[in-house]
Design a protein around this motif. Structure first.
Motif, PDB file in Angstrom:
ATOM      1  N   ASN A 389       0.805  -1.223   0.000  1.00  0.00           N
ATOM      2  CA  ASN A 389       0.000   0.000   0.000  1.00  0.00           C
ATOM      3  C   ASN A 389       0.841   1.278   0.000  1.00  0.00           C
ATOM      4  OD1 ASN A 389      -2.482  -1.597   0.237  1.00  0.00           O
ATOM      5  ND2 ASN A 389      -1.724  -2.026   2.287  1.00  0.00           N
ATOM      6  N   PRO A 390       1.944   1.363   0.782  1.00  0.00           N
ATOM      7  CA  PRO A 390       2.750   2.585   0.726  1.00  0.00           C
ATOM      8  C   PRO A 390       3.398   2.824  -0.640  1.00  0.00           C
ATOM      9  CG  PRO A 390       3.174   1.388   2.767  1.00  0.00           C
ATOM     10  CD  PRO A 390       2.375   0.470   1.881  1.00  0.00           C
ATOM     11  N   ARG A 391       3.582   1.787  -1.420  1.00  0.00           N
ATOM     12  CA  ARG A 391       4.171   1.950  -2.752  1.00  0.00           C
ATOM     13  C   ARG A 391       3.122   2.377  -3.774  1.00  0.00           C
ATOM     14  NH1 ARG A 391       5.769  -2.677  -4.778  1.00  0.00           N
ATOM     15  NH2 ARG A 391       7.318  -1.729  -6.143  1.00  0.00           N
ATOM     16  N   ILE A 392       1.868   2.061  -3.519  1.00  0.00           N
ATOM     17  CA  ILE A 392       0.790   2.465  -4.421  1.00  0.00           C
ATOM     18  C   ILE A 392       0.450   3.936  -4.240  1.00  0.00           C
ATOM     19  CG2 ILE A 392      -1.672   2.134  -4.934  1.00  0.00           C
ATOM     20  CD1 ILE A 392      -1.326  -0.812  -4.231  1.00  0.00           C
ATOM     21  N   ALA A 393       0.541   4.427  -3.020  1.00  0.00           N
ATOM     22  CA  ALA A 393       0.052   5.774  -2.683  1.00  0.00           C
ATOM     23  C   ALA A 393       0.643   6.877  -3.562  1.00  0.00           C
ATOM     24  CB  ALA A 393       0.293   6.059  -1.205  1.00  0.00           C
ATOM     25  N   PRO A 394       1.979   6.987  -3.716  1.00  0.00           N
ATOM     26  CA  PRO A 394       2.495   8.079  -4.558  1.00  0.00           C
ATOM     27  C   PRO A 394       2.122   7.919  -6.031  1.00  0.00           C
ATOM     28  CG  PRO A 394       4.284   6.626  -3.842  1.00  0.00           C
ATOM     29  CD  PRO A 394       3.069   6.222  -3.075  1.00  0.00           C
ATOM     30  N   VAL A 395       1.867   6.685  -6.453  1.00  0.00           N
ATOM     31  CA  VAL A 395       1.468   6.455  -7.845  1.00  0.00           C
ATOM     32  C   VAL A 395       0.087   7.044  -8.104  1.00  0.00           C
ATOM     33  CG1 VAL A 395       0.945   4.696  -9.580  1.00  0.00           C
ATOM     34  CG2 VAL A 395       2.897   4.395  -8.035  1.00  0.00           C
ATOM     35  N   VAL A 396      -0.875   6.742  -7.225  1.00  0.00           N
ATOM     36  CA  VAL A 396      -2.225   7.276  -7.446  1.00  0.00           C
ATOM     37  C   VAL A 396      -2.262   8.776  -7.180  1.00  0.00           C
ATOM     38  CG1 VAL A 396      -3.384   5.084  -7.050  1.00  0.00           C
ATOM     39  CG2 VAL A 396      -2.997   6.612  -5.110  1.00  0.00           C
ATOM     40  N   GLN A 397      -1.424   9.261  -6.266  1.00  0.00           N
ATOM     41  CA  GLN A 397      -1.339  10.709  -6.067  1.00  0.00           C
ATOM     42  C   GLN A 397      -0.954  11.396  -7.386  1.00  0.00           C
ATOM     43  OE1 GLN A 397       2.064  12.131  -3.842  1.00  0.00           O
ATOM     44  NE2 GLN A 397       0.853  13.755  -2.873  1.00  0.00           N
ATOM     45  N   GLN A 398       0.042  10.846  -8.064  1.00  0.00           N
ATOM     46  CA  GLN A 398       0.452  11.419  -9.351  1.00  0.00           C
ATOM     47  C   GLN A 398      -0.641  11.257 -10.399  1.00  0.00           C
ATOM     48  OE1 GLN A 398       3.695   9.475 -11.461  1.00  0.00           O
ATOM     49  NE2 GLN A 398       4.453  11.467 -12.164  1.00  0.00           N
ATOM     50  N   ASP A 399      -1.315  10.090 -10.426  1.00  0.00           N
ATOM     51  CA  ASP A 399      -2.413   9.872 -11.372  1.00  0.00           C
ATOM     52  C   ASP A 399      -3.455  10.981 -11.246  1.00  0.00           C
ATOM     53  OD1 ASP A 399      -1.318   7.570 -12.449  1.00  0.00           O
ATOM     54  OD2 ASP A 399      -2.514   6.198 -11.228  1.00  0.00           O
ATOM     55  N   TRP A 400      -3.840  11.296 -10.027  1.00  0.00           N
ATOM     56  CA  TRP A 400      -4.874  12.309  -9.813  1.00  0.00           C
ATOM     57  C   TRP A 400      -4.366  13.700 -10.177  1.00  0.00           C
ATOM     58  CZ3 TRP A 400      -5.617   9.448  -4.644  1.00  0.00           C
ATOM     59  CH2 TRP A 400      -6.540   8.394  -4.820  1.00  0.00           C
ATOM     60  N   GLN A 401      -3.119  13.986  -9.863  1.00  0.00           N
ATOM     61  CA  GLN A 401      -2.601  15.313 -10.152  1.00  0.00           C
ATOM     62  C   GLN A 401      -2.340  15.521 -11.646  1.00  0.00           C
ATOM     63  OE1 GLN A 401       0.668  15.433  -7.346  1.00  0.00           O
ATOM     64  NE2 GLN A 401      -0.624  16.332  -5.744  1.00  0.00           N
ATOM     65  N   LEU A 402      -2.262  14.417 -12.403  1.00  0.00           N
ATOM     66  CA  LEU A 402      -2.142  14.524 -13.854  1.00  0.00           C
ATOM     67  C   LEU A 402      -3.435  14.972 -14.520  1.00  0.00           C
ATOM     68  CD1 LEU A 402       0.053  11.386 -14.706  1.00  0.00           C
ATOM     69  CD2 LEU A 402       0.691  13.791 -15.003  1.00  0.00           C
ATOM     70  N   ILE A 403      -4.551  14.895 -13.797  1.00  0.00           N
ATOM     71  CA  ILE A 403      -5.820  15.387 -14.357  1.00  0.00           C
ATOM     72  C   ILE A 403      -5.703  16.876 -14.643  1.00  0.00           C
ATOM     73  CG2 ILE A 403      -8.285  15.730 -13.918  1.00  0.00           C
ATOM     74  CD1 ILE A 403      -8.175  13.322 -12.020  1.00  0.00           C
ATOM     75  N   ALA A 404      -5.201  17.623 -13.643  1.00  0.00           N
ATOM     76  CA  ALA A 404      -5.028  19.067 -13.766  1.00  0.00           C
ATOM     77  C   ALA A 404      -4.213  19.544 -12.581  1.00  0.00           C
ATOM     78  CB  ALA A 404      -6.378  19.786 -13.805  1.00  0.00           C
ATOM     79  N   ASP A 405      -3.537  20.686 -12.740  1.00  0.00           N
ATOM     80  CA  ASP A 405      -2.707  21.161 -11.642  1.00  0.00           C
ATOM     81  C   ASP A 405      -3.524  21.709 -10.486  1.00  0.00           C
ATOM     82  OD1 ASP A 405      -3.582  23.527 -12.753  1.00  0.00           O
ATOM     83  OD2 ASP A 405      -1.589  24.190 -13.421  1.00  0.00           O
ATOM     84  N   TRP A 406      -4.830  21.867 -10.690  1.00  0.00           N
ATOM     85  CA  TRP A 406      -5.696  22.301  -9.588  1.00  0.00           C
ATOM     86  C   TRP A 406      -6.323  21.129  -8.821  1.00  0.00           C
ATOM     87  CZ3 TRP A 406     -10.192  20.389 -11.452  1.00  0.00           C
ATOM     88  CH2 TRP A 406     -10.410  20.423 -12.830  1.00  0.00           C
TER      89      TRP A 406
END
Length: 543
Positions: A389-406
């Motif tokens: 789970n700790p290895r997945i967290a930064p991946v999905v954080q980046q996935d969501w932030q790739l939607i838009a910088d806001w």
């Protein structure tokens, strides 16, 4: 089984080894046959009515046995039930119990089952998992305090005859009755000691083992129950269960011979382990799913457009292939493959769109919902401290932030038992989780989204059409029609997305080849009762 949770415990290999040497083997009779099990997490409780984790089930299921139990292959087999009959309408089941004793010599009776099922559904018990028993007649009104426990559809006719009446036909009832929520408890002990009845000096059990020591964040120690009805066919005399939060440390301890088995390891370690200890590695399909849960009581997550947008943006293939790396399958439905009498036709509507296209659509949905540069979407994603789970967290954080910088996402690691407690009380924003089927039926997954399933419905999502369909399906005797209706209900849930499906689990275990009686199975339940060591077997204990 149940919620796939892992919690605090031994985090350092040195501490783990100290626990083994200073607190474990030194307390064992040199003639005893001892099994050392890595058990993922520190149990919060060993009371069957208050437990909710698979690691708690691993211990509790070695100490107690319900009307049915699991064999080495994870299949449902008779436990305390010697025989049973079901009424023609499927609403009444009558069980004849085998003759058996608690570990203090008192008989195990139908009255113990009656008492236990009333106890877990009594509101004062505060059983997180009580809703799994709602198929029993009047279980929900008893659980919410609208009816007296005596009105529950469970009745002891005499010491060996138990009748269970249901709200609707449940052909999967024998599988449900393997679950620890249905286990008997010794009324004569519980009423004498109250909540302290599970302490080692007080507890009495009806299964193959009895608790003798529990040292928090160190180990749980059980020893053979000589009064267990099938004791002559049990090989292992004593079991130590160690919380193994640190996967790398746990893997080393198995390779070093300090642990006989662990029930999880890091997916990234699979190639190394297959090279170093190929005979130890066990990877197998699992009846479970990793998901993310929205707190829909929060304004931003009350909008299904926001929930779908965040679900769209996640690259499940990357998570499965590059992070987990043990054969996990990207999940575009909530119910995993392999469920009996279920068509598996429900799918997230955008499942086959490329992830880049999905992120473009996600941005559009968020803009429709009112978010943008002048109104950023901010939230915190919390996740379990264990496993991958700790290895997945930064991946999905980046996935969501790739939607838009806001789209601004904070991530926060939380000790797993606390994490699940927070989700049960809706004290979170967006959190990860896992669910393992307690029995092989679609309803065991779909009940998590029913309005009445709080606190197990972490999302607090409520949909009348969904609730109605699930209720109608559960009153439908025809298995094919029932499966179709449940799939229709699942589609509603997927469209609304209170939960985001991520990947379907696989079993990942390391088992010393000297251990016999371990069989890979879809429910990943491995009772010590069936295990032995290859160099000790003499025919008295079959593996």
């Amino acid at each position: 089984m149940g919620i796939m949770r892992q919690a605090g415990g031994l985090a350092l290999a040195g501490i783990a080894a100290l626990a083994l040497n200073a607190c474990g083997r030194s307390n064992v009779d040199s003639d005893s046959v001892v099994l050392h099990r890595g058990n993922m997490a520190e149990p919060l409780t060993l009371d069957p009515h208050k437990a909710s984790g698979t690691w708690e089930n691993n211990i509790i299921g070695d100490m107690f046995i319900g009307l049915f139990t699991e064999d080495a292959a994870g299949e449902t087999v008779p436990g305390m039930a010697e025989s049973w009959e079901m009424s023609e309408d499927g609403l009444s089941w009558t069980f004849i119990l085998r003759e058996a004793q608690w570990s203090d010599g008192e008989p195990v009776t139908a009255y113990d089952f009656e008492y236990a099922l009333r106890r877990i559904l009594t509101p004062e018990t505060l059983a997180n998992y009580a809703s799994v028993l709602y198929p029993i007649r009047n279980a929900r009104p008893v659980n919410v305090g609208d009816m007296a426990p005596e009105e529950l559809g469970v009745r002891a006719v005499d010491e060996r005859t138990l009748v269970i009446e249901l709200e609707f036909p449940a052909p999967y009832l024998p599988g449900l009755l393997t679950h620890y929520t249905t286990f008997p408890v010794p009324r004569h002990v519980v009423e004498r000691y109250g909540d302290a009845w599970v302490q080692p000096q007080n507890i009495q059990t009806n299964g193959p083992y009895r608790l003798v020591d529990w040292r928090a964040s160190n180990f749980v120690h059980v020893t053979r129950n000589e009064l267990f009805w099938d004791n002559e066919n049990v090989c292992i005399d004593e079991v130590f269960y160690y919380p193994t939060v640190d996967n790398a440390a746990a893997e080393r301890r198995v390779r070093n011979g300090e642990l006989d088995l662990i029930t999880d390891f890091a997916g990234q370690s699979l190639p190394f382990l297959r090279q170093q200890v190929p005979d130890y590695v066990r990877v197998h399909p699992y009846l479970g799913i990793v998901y993310f849960s929205f707190n829909t009581t929060l304004e931003q997550f009350a909008d299904p457009r926001v929930r779908n947008a965040l679900g769209m943006a996640i690259d499940r293939d990357f998570i499965a292939e590059n992070i987990l790396r043990a054969g996990q399958i990207p999940a575009y439905s909530f119910i995993p493959p392999g469920v009996d009498n279920y068509p598996g036709t429900a799918r997230i509507g955008w499942f086959d769109a490329p992830v880049e296209e999905r992120r473009r659509l996600a941005r559009e949905l968020l803009e429709e919902a009112g978010y943008g540069p002048n109104n950023p979407l901010r939230f915190t994603y919390t996740f379990r401290a264990t496993g991958d789970n700790p290895r997945i967290a930064p991946v999905v954080q980046q996935d969501w932030q790739l939607i838009a910088d806001w789209v601004q996402v904070d991530i926060q690691v939380v000790e797993t038992q606390i994490h699940y407690s927070n989700m049960r009380s809706a004290d979170y924003e967006l959190g990860d989780g896992g669910w393992i089927g307690d029995y092989n039926d679609a309803y065991n997954f779909l009940f998590l989204a029913e309005t009445e399933s709080v606190p197990m419905n972490y999302t607090r999502w409520s949909n009348e059409a969904y609730d109605t369909l699930v209720a109608q399906a559960n009153r439908t005797i025809d298995a094919e029609e029932r499966g179709r209706m449940l799939a229709e209900a699942e589609q509603i849930m997927l469209d609304e997305m209170p939960y985001i499906p991520i990947v379907y689990y696989v079993n990942k275990s390391l088992v010393n080849p000297r251990v016999t009686g371990w069989e890979d199975n879809i429910v990943h339940i491995h009772r010590t009762r069936w295990m032995c060591f290859s160099d000790l077997e003499d025919g008295s204990a079959e593996g």
